[in-house]
Design a protein around this motif. Structure first.
Motif, PDB file in Angstrom:
ATOM      1  N   ALA A  15       0.818  -1.207   0.000  1.00  0.00           N
ATOM      2  CA  ALA A  15       0.000   0.000   0.000  1.00  0.00           C
ATOM      3  C   ALA A  15       0.846   1.248   0.000  1.00  0.00           C
ATOM      4  N   ALA A  16       2.024   1.187   0.598  1.00  0.00           N
ATOM      5  CA  ALA A  16       2.887   2.376   0.702  1.00  0.00           C
ATOM      6  C   ALA A  16       3.705   2.625  -0.541  1.00  0.00           C
ATOM      7  N   LEU A  17       3.786   1.660  -1.458  1.00  0.00           N
ATOM      8  CA  LEU A  17       4.658   1.803  -2.622  1.00  0.00           C
ATOM      9  C   LEU A  17       4.336   3.021  -3.482  1.00  0.00           C
ATOM     10  N   PRO A  18       3.031   3.302  -3.814  1.00  0.00           N
ATOM     11  CA  PRO A  18       2.762   4.484  -4.628  1.00  0.00           C
ATOM     12  C   PRO A  18       3.271   5.755  -3.995  1.00  0.00           C
ATOM     13  N   ALA A  19       3.103   5.890  -2.665  1.00  0.00           N
ATOM     14  CA  ALA A  19       3.564   7.114  -1.994  1.00  0.00           C
ATOM     15  C   ALA A  19       5.071   7.230  -2.065  1.00  0.00           C
ATOM     16  N   LEU A  20       5.772   6.093  -1.919  1.00  0.00           N
ATOM     17  CA  LEU A  20       7.221   6.132  -2.007  1.00  0.00           C
ATOM     18  C   LEU A  20       7.670   6.551  -3.392  1.00  0.00           C
ATOM     19  N   ALA A  21       6.934   6.102  -4.413  1.00  0.00           N
ATOM     20  CA  ALA A  21       7.295   6.468  -5.782  1.00  0.00           C
ATOM     21  C   ALA A  21       7.180   7.965  -5.983  1.00  0.00           C
ATOM     22  N   GLN A  22       6.213   8.601  -5.304  1.00  0.00           N
ATOM     23  CA  GLN A  22       6.026  10.036  -5.468  1.00  0.00           C
ATOM     24  C   GLN A  22       7.095  10.848  -4.755  1.00  0.00           C
ATOM     25  N   SER A  23       7.786  10.243  -3.830  1.00  0.00           N
ATOM     26  CA  SER A  23       8.780  11.007  -3.080  1.00  0.00           C
ATOM     27  C   SER A  23      10.155  10.965  -3.727  1.00  0.00           C
ATOM     28  N   GLY A  24      10.214  10.455  -4.998  1.00  0.00           N
ATOM     29  CA  GLY A  24      11.476  10.382  -5.706  1.00  0.00           C
ATOM     30  C   GLY A  24      11.933  11.744  -6.175  1.00  0.00           C
ATOM     31  N   SER A  25      12.952  11.747  -7.032  1.00  0.00           N
ATOM     32  CA  SER A  25      13.554  13.007  -7.466  1.00  0.00           C
ATOM     33  C   SER A  25      12.664  13.776  -8.435  1.00  0.00           C
ATOM     34  N   GLN A  26      11.771  13.084  -9.145  1.00  0.00           N
ATOM     35  CA  GLN A  26      10.917  13.751 -10.115  1.00  0.00           C
ATOM     36  C   GLN A  26       9.621  14.227  -9.456  1.00  0.00           C
ATOM     37  N   PRO A  27       9.242  15.496  -9.652  1.00  0.00           N
ATOM     38  CA  PRO A  27       7.973  15.970  -9.090  1.00  0.00           C
ATOM     39  C   PRO A  27       6.795  15.218  -9.703  1.00  0.00           C
ATOM     40  N   ILE A  41       3.619  18.389  -7.246  1.00  0.00           N
ATOM     41  CA  ILE A  41       3.981  17.966  -5.894  1.00  0.00           C
ATOM     42  C   ILE A  41       5.456  17.594  -5.905  1.00  0.00           C
ATOM     43  N   ASP A  42       6.271  18.353  -5.189  1.00  0.00           N
ATOM     44  CA  ASP A  42       7.685  18.009  -5.101  1.00  0.00           C
ATOM     45  C   ASP A  42       8.009  17.579  -3.670  1.00  0.00           C
ATOM     46  N   GLY A  43       9.261  17.603  -3.316  1.00  0.00           N
ATOM     47  CA  GLY A  43       9.657  17.101  -2.009  1.00  0.00           C
ATOM     48  C   GLY A  43       9.146  17.920  -0.837  1.00  0.00           C
ATOM     49  N   ARG A  44       8.788  19.190  -1.080  1.00  0.00           N
ATOM     50  CA  ARG A  44       8.413  20.060   0.029  1.00  0.00           C
ATOM     51  C   ARG A  44       7.060  20.745  -0.128  1.00  0.00           C
ATOM     52  N   THR A  45       6.625  20.975  -1.356  1.00  0.00           N
ATOM     53  CA  THR A  45       5.424  21.785  -1.562  1.00  0.00           C
ATOM     54  C   THR A  45       4.454  21.132  -2.537  1.00  0.00           C
TER      55      THR A  45
END
Length: 234
Positions: A15-27, A41-45
Motif C-alpha cells: 500500500a505504501a509503494l505508490p507514496a514512495l514512488a512520489q517522493s522520488g527526485s521527479q515531481p 507535488i515536489d519534495g516540500r510543496t
C-alpha cells in the motif's frame, strides 16, 4: 500467527509503494481542463496553478496512504490521487492516475502521473475554425465576420478587414501567439478599432476555457476577453 503478521506487513508495504514512488527526485504532476489547471507535488510543496489568477502553494503534508491511492490534506487544499486510468477529455492522452483537488471549497478533477498513451493532437482544444463572437466585451462590427483557424501550430483568420496569420503555442491552458502578419488594406473607423483590439489581444498570453455551449473564452491578464464560437463540425 506468524504467517498472519507477515501477510499484514506485506499488505502495508504494498500500500505504501505508490507514496514512495512520489517522493522520488521527479515531481508529481497533474492537470485538469474546464477550467484549465496544473498541480505539482515536489519534495516540500504542493503548487496549484490555474490558467488565470494566482497560484497557490502549500507545504506538502505526509500522505495518507490507501490501497489504491494517496491523500494529501493540507491547510486549505486536499489532493486525492487514485490509481485509476484517466483521460483528460481533450486529447488522446491517457494518464496513470485520476486526481481530485479540493481548494477553498471548490472541487476540481483531472489526471496525473505517467502518460500511458501519448498521441496528442497539437492544440487539440483550440484546433479548428472559429467565429470571433466578441472582442474585449463588444460584438464585432455588423457583417464584418471576423474569424480564426488553429491548425497544428499555425493560426490564420480575418479581423473583419484584413487577413492575418502566424504561429502559436497552446500549453497548460494558455495560448501564446507569435508575431502576426497582416494584409495592409485600409480599415475605416470602427473596423480599424476592431482590428487593433483583436491583434493587441492575440499578442498577449491568453488563458483559455471552454463554456457549456462549446465556445472558447480567451482571457488576457487584464481581464479582457476574446470569445470564439465553433464553426462547422464544432
Amino acid at each position: 500467527m506468524r504467517l498472519s503478521t507477515i501477510a499484514a506487513t506485506s499488505l502495508l508495504v504494498l500500500a505504501a509503494l505508490p507514496a514512495l514512488a512520489q517522493s522520488g527526485s521527479q515531481p508529481y504532476r497533474a492537470l485538469g481542463t474546464e477550467p484549465f489547471w496544473s498541480l505539482t507535488i515536489d519534495g516540500r510543496t504542493i503548487r496549484y496553478e490555474p490558467a488565470g489568477g494566482r497560484a497557490v502553494s502549500v507545504a506538502k503534508p505526509r500522505p495518507i496512504v490507501g490501497f489504491n491511492g494517496e491523500r494529501y490534506q493540507a491547510r486549505g487544499m486536499t489532493v486525492d490521487i487514485t490509481h485509476v486510468e484517466c483521460s483528460d477529455g481533450m486529447s488522446d492522452r491517457t494518464y496513470h492516475d485520476t486526481v481530485t483537488v479540493t481548494l477553498r471549497g471548490r472541487t476540481l478533477r483531472g489526471c496525473g502521473g505517467d502518460v500511458l498513451s501519448d498521441r496528442p493532437a497539437p492544440g487539440s482544444v483550440v484546433e479548428g475554425e472559429w467565429r470571433i463572437q466578441s472582442i474585449a466585451g463588444r460584438p464585432p462590427v455588423a457583417q464584418s465576420n471576423p474569424r480564426v483557424t488553429f491548425t497544428n501550430t499555425k493560426m490564420s483568420g480575418s479581423t473583419g478587414c484584413n487577413n492575418f496569420n502566424g504561429g502559436f503555442r497552446f500549453e497548460r491552458g494558455r495560448l501564446t501567439a507569435g508575431p502576426l502578419a497582416t494584409t495592409r488594406r485600409a480599415c475605416p473607423g470602427a473596423l480599424n478599432t476592431q482590428e487593433q483590439k483583436l491583434i493587441r489581444l492575440f499578442g498577449q498570453r491568453l488563458s483559455v476555457s471552454r463554456n457549456r455551449n462549446g465556445k472558447l473564452v480567451m482571457t488576457a491578464r487584464g481581464g479582457e476577453t476574446v470569445v470564439l464560437a465553433p464553426i462547422g463540425r464544432r
